[in-house]
Design a protein around this motif. Structure first.
Motif, PDB file in Angstrom:
ATOM      1  N   LYS A   1     100.341 -47.874 -79.641  1.00 29.09           N
ATOM      2  CA  LYS A   1      99.512 -49.026 -79.751  1.00 29.09           C
ATOM      3  C   LYS A   1      97.836 -48.833 -79.833  1.00 29.09           C
ATOM      4  CE  LYS A   1      99.081 -50.845 -75.162  1.00 29.09           C
ATOM      5  NZ  LYS A   1     100.027 -50.022 -74.219  1.00 29.09           N
ATOM      6  N   THR A   2      97.399 -47.686 -79.334  1.00 27.03           N
ATOM      7  CA  THR A   2      95.980 -47.463 -79.409  1.00 27.03           C
ATOM      8  C   THR A   2      95.573 -47.192 -80.682  1.00 27.03           C
ATOM      9  OG1 THR A   2      95.909 -46.579 -77.128  1.00 27.03           O
ATOM     10  CG2 THR A   2      94.091 -46.091 -78.337  1.00 27.03           C
TER      11      THR A   2
ATOM     12  N   TYR B   1      98.815 -40.917 -75.397  1.00 27.18           N
ATOM     13  CA  TYR B   1      97.364 -41.786 -75.755  1.00 27.18           C
ATOM     14  C   TYR B   1      96.195 -40.937 -75.675  1.00 27.18           C
ATOM     15  CZ  TYR B   1     100.456 -45.568 -75.289  1.00 27.18           C
ATOM     16  OH  TYR B   1     101.404 -46.452 -75.579  1.00 27.18           O
TER      17      TYR B   1
ATOM     18  N   CYS C   1      95.088 -50.372 -82.703  1.00 31.19           N
ATOM     19  CA  CYS C   1      94.101 -51.551 -82.221  1.00 31.19           C
ATOM     20  C   CYS C   1      92.803 -51.502 -83.471  1.00 31.19           C
ATOM     21  CB  CYS C   1      93.974 -51.478 -81.038  1.00 31.19           C
ATOM     22  SG  CYS C   1      92.608 -50.630 -80.443  1.00 31.19           S
TER      23      CYS C   1
ATOM     24  N   TRP D   1      92.274 -47.267 -74.017  1.00 26.03           N
ATOM     25  CA  TRP D   1      93.364 -47.088 -74.780  1.00 26.03           C
ATOM     26  C   TRP D   1      93.805 -48.468 -75.503  1.00 26.03           C
ATOM     27  CZ3 TRP D   1      93.004 -45.836 -69.745  1.00 26.03           C
ATOM     28  CH2 TRP D   1      93.451 -46.749 -68.985  1.00 26.03           C
ATOM     29  N   LYS D   2      93.136 -49.523 -74.848  1.00 27.87           N
ATOM     30  CA  LYS D   2      93.280 -51.008 -75.211  1.00 27.87           C
ATOM     31  C   LYS D   2      91.763 -51.245 -75.695  1.00 27.87           C
ATOM     32  CE  LYS D   2      95.532 -52.504 -71.562  1.00 27.87           C
ATOM     33  NZ  LYS D   2      95.943 -53.721 -70.543  1.00 27.87           N
ATOM     34  N   THR D   3      91.152 -50.462 -76.528  1.00 25.61           N
ATOM     35  CA  THR D   3      89.722 -50.585 -76.932  1.00 25.61           C
ATOM     36  C   THR D   3      89.493 -52.069 -77.292  1.00 25.61           C
ATOM     37  OG1 THR D   3      90.201 -48.466 -77.691  1.00 25.61           O
ATOM     38  CG2 THR D   3      88.037 -49.639 -78.187  1.00 25.61           C
ATOM     39  N   ASP D   4      88.476 -52.672 -76.843  1.00 23.73           N
ATOM     40  CA  ASP D   4      88.104 -53.977 -77.347  1.00 23.73           C
ATOM     41  C   ASP D   4      86.292 -53.744 -77.459  1.00 23.73           C
ATOM     42  OD1 ASP D   4      87.116 -54.225 -74.505  1.00 23.73           O
ATOM     43  OD2 ASP D   4      88.232 -56.366 -74.409  1.00 23.73           O
TER      44      ASP D   4
ATOM     45  N   THR E   1      98.874 -58.628 -76.149  1.00 20.96           N
ATOM     46  CA  THR E   1      99.404 -57.330 -75.469  1.00 20.96           C
ATOM     47  C   THR E   1      98.954 -56.082 -76.439  1.00 20.96           C
ATOM     48  OG1 THR E   1     101.770 -57.603 -76.018  1.00 20.96           O
ATOM     49  CG2 THR E   1     100.976 -58.084 -73.833  1.00 20.96           C
ATOM     50  N   GLY E   2      98.756 -56.464 -77.640  1.00 22.48           N
ATOM     51  CA  GLY E   2      98.341 -55.714 -78.532  1.00 22.48           C
ATOM     52  C   GLY E   2      99.181 -55.004 -79.411  1.00 22.48           C
TER      53      GLY E   2
ATOM     54  N   TRP F   1      90.834 -58.011 -78.604  1.00 23.25           N
ATOM     55  CA  TRP F   1      92.122 -57.388 -78.425  1.00 23.25           C
ATOM     56  C   TRP F   1      93.387 -58.672 -78.118  1.00 23.25           C
ATOM     57  CZ3 TRP F   1      94.644 -52.662 -78.047  1.00 23.25           C
ATOM     58  CH2 TRP F   1      95.780 -52.573 -77.466  1.00 23.25           C
TER      59      TRP F   1
END
Ligand code: CTP
Length: 449
Positions: free
Chosen positions: A249-250, A306, A253, A377-380, A402-403, A399
């Motif tokens: 997912k990263t 990741y 995004c 890894w959930k970059t915003d 849940t991306g 984000w």
């Protein structure tokens, strides 16, 4: 000279767009058209735009109404543009009635009649049939999949299968609209595509089954635990004429993608070092699959792909050496640190299921560095930092949810456009991640601590 400005996405340019551009032009002598850029559209939730920004600019140009075309990049840009270009009239379709009254402080605002019966959304829907996705493996991540998929058009969740009857029962209670399958073969035969979110060691068999049945596959990361298997799976997918994509997912995004384009365009100079870490303390429940050596448990398999993503993206696939340092417990690594040496760079990563560490990403270059705070890894959000602090820049993104919607959107886009490899996570990058997992499994250059 009376200047008019209007904005839009202008995807699959249609008669409605041509009419509004003509009407807007008739309001003055000079028409400026703002075309939204791809990232901006994604950020505001338009995930399915078909034409890229260059194609959309060309299409607007071809109407002959625009005297100047600009790109719309950010919220608030309209006010800046109106002042910058000395605009007299802001024009937009009547579907936006009232929404742009705040611009009246800067210029006249005119809502023009919208052409009935046509829109880009309608055209996009007409162009494609829904892709019916079947879910194999109904655990934690899969539970988030249906609601995320609902944000992507042309996707329909057909049903699900899990080898564990209790898990299946829980799924049925949560998603009563889905068909629950008794076996994976039946699900595969009825679906156009499958999303595989089973334990790591079963990925390969399910992927092969689906590919042999000519079904597209989106498989959770790590897709494969050795490079040769990954290579063969991608070859099989291409031979069968279907898409195989690893769900990292990263990689999909919006903020991470922008970071990649910025760094590749040289904003921090030459990349000399990448440090990436990720820890998820979970050792209070050692009965989980994540701690079972027979089910490929451990920090490296669970989290390794990741941090490997930015390392392989920024420094390439051809490292000269890779050493692992692991703290083991009952046959699985509770913590692993990896060190990679490239001819002109060095990289390190830390992953831990039983050790907590700061989960940030730092990319160091000859002119500056990029800092992405945890959870990177959930970059915003990220920063570019320089010797002279006045040059520092901060970047903020959305984000959503849940991306997962971003990877689902890219998967569908690959299917529609028959693209076998996505630039966001190249097949060769996914194969190299699997090579690294294999090196770890073989304990090559692995030192216990
Ligand atoms: N527009 C119009 N008549 C239509 C469709 C769009 O006048 N049938 C106008 C919009 O009001 C806007 C401009 O065209 O001023 C650009 O709109 P855009 O969002 O690009 O087009 P849509 O077809 O509405 O796209 P979507 O379905 O993706 O929202």
């Amino acid at each position: 000279m009376k200047k008019v400005i209007t904005y839009g996405t202008y995807d699959l340019l249609h008669q409605g767009h041509i009419n509004i551009l003509r009407r807007a032009k008739e309001l003055g002598d000079y028409l400026i058209v703002g075309v939204t850029n791809d990232n901006f559209d994604r950020e505001r939730g338009k995930l399915n735009v078909r034409n890229n920004v260059l194609e959309r600019v060309e299409a607007v140009k071809a109407t002959g109404y625009a005297d100047k075309i600009i790109i719309e990049d950010y919220v608030g840009q309209k006010i800046d543009d109106i002042q910058k270009y000395g605009v007299d009239v802001f024009a937009i379709g009547s579907d936006w009635e009232g929404k742009f009254d705040y611009l009246k402080e800067y210029c006249d605002v005119v809502y023009l009649p919208r052409t009935e019966g046509i829109s880009s959304t309608m055209l996009r829907e007409e162009m494609t049939n829904d892709t019916n996705i079947g879910i194999i493996g109904c655990g934690r991540v899969a539970n988030r999949f249906p609601s995320e998929a609902s944000f992507v058009s042309s996707v329909n969740i057909l049903g699900a299968y899990d080898a564990d009857k209790d898990v299946m029962k829980a799924w049925k209670a949560k998603f009563p609209g889905h068909k629950c399958y008794d076996n994976a073969d039946e699900l595969i035969s009825e679906a156009d595509a499958v999303y595989i979110a089973t334990p790591h060691l079963s990925h390969c068999d399910y992927i092969k089954k689906a590919l042999k049945a000519k079904k597209h596959v989106l498989c959770e990361t790590p897709m494969a635990l050795n490079g040769q298997t990954a290579r063969e799976l991608y070859e099989l997918a291409e031979k069968q004429g279907v898409i195989l994509m690893e769900a990292n997912k990263t990689a999909h995004c919006p903020a991470f993608n922008h970071l990649v384009s910025l760094i590749k365009s040289g904003v921090i100079g030459e990349v000399v070092d990448v440090e990436a870490s990720l820890s998820k303390l979970w050792d209070d429940n050692m009965s989980l699959r994540e701690f079972d050596p027979l089910q490929a448990g451990g920090s490296m398999y669970e989290l390794g792909s990741y941090p490997l993503l930015p390392i392989l993206k920024f420094c390439g696939l051809n490292y000269e050496s890779l050493n692992f340092y692991s703290r083991m417990k009952d046959g699985v690594d509770m913590y692993t640190k990896g060190l990679l040496r490239y001819p002109h760079a060095t990289c390190s990563f830390k992953v831990g299921l039983g050790v907590k560490t700061e989960g940030n990403l730092v990319i160091s270059g000859t002119k500056g560095y990029a800092y992405v705070p945890a959870p990177w890894w959930k970059t915003d959000y990220f920063e570019l930092r320089y010797e002279d602090q006045n040059d520092n820049k901060k970047f903020f993104y959305k984000w959503d949810g849940t991306g997962l919607r971003y990877e689902i959107q890219e998967f569908i886009s690959c299917i529609i456009n028959n693209r076998f490899s996505s630039a966001r996570l190249r097949r060769r990058e996914s194969i190299r991640m699997a090579d690294i997992m294999q090196q770890f499994a073989e304990r090559k250059n692995m030192f216990e601590i």
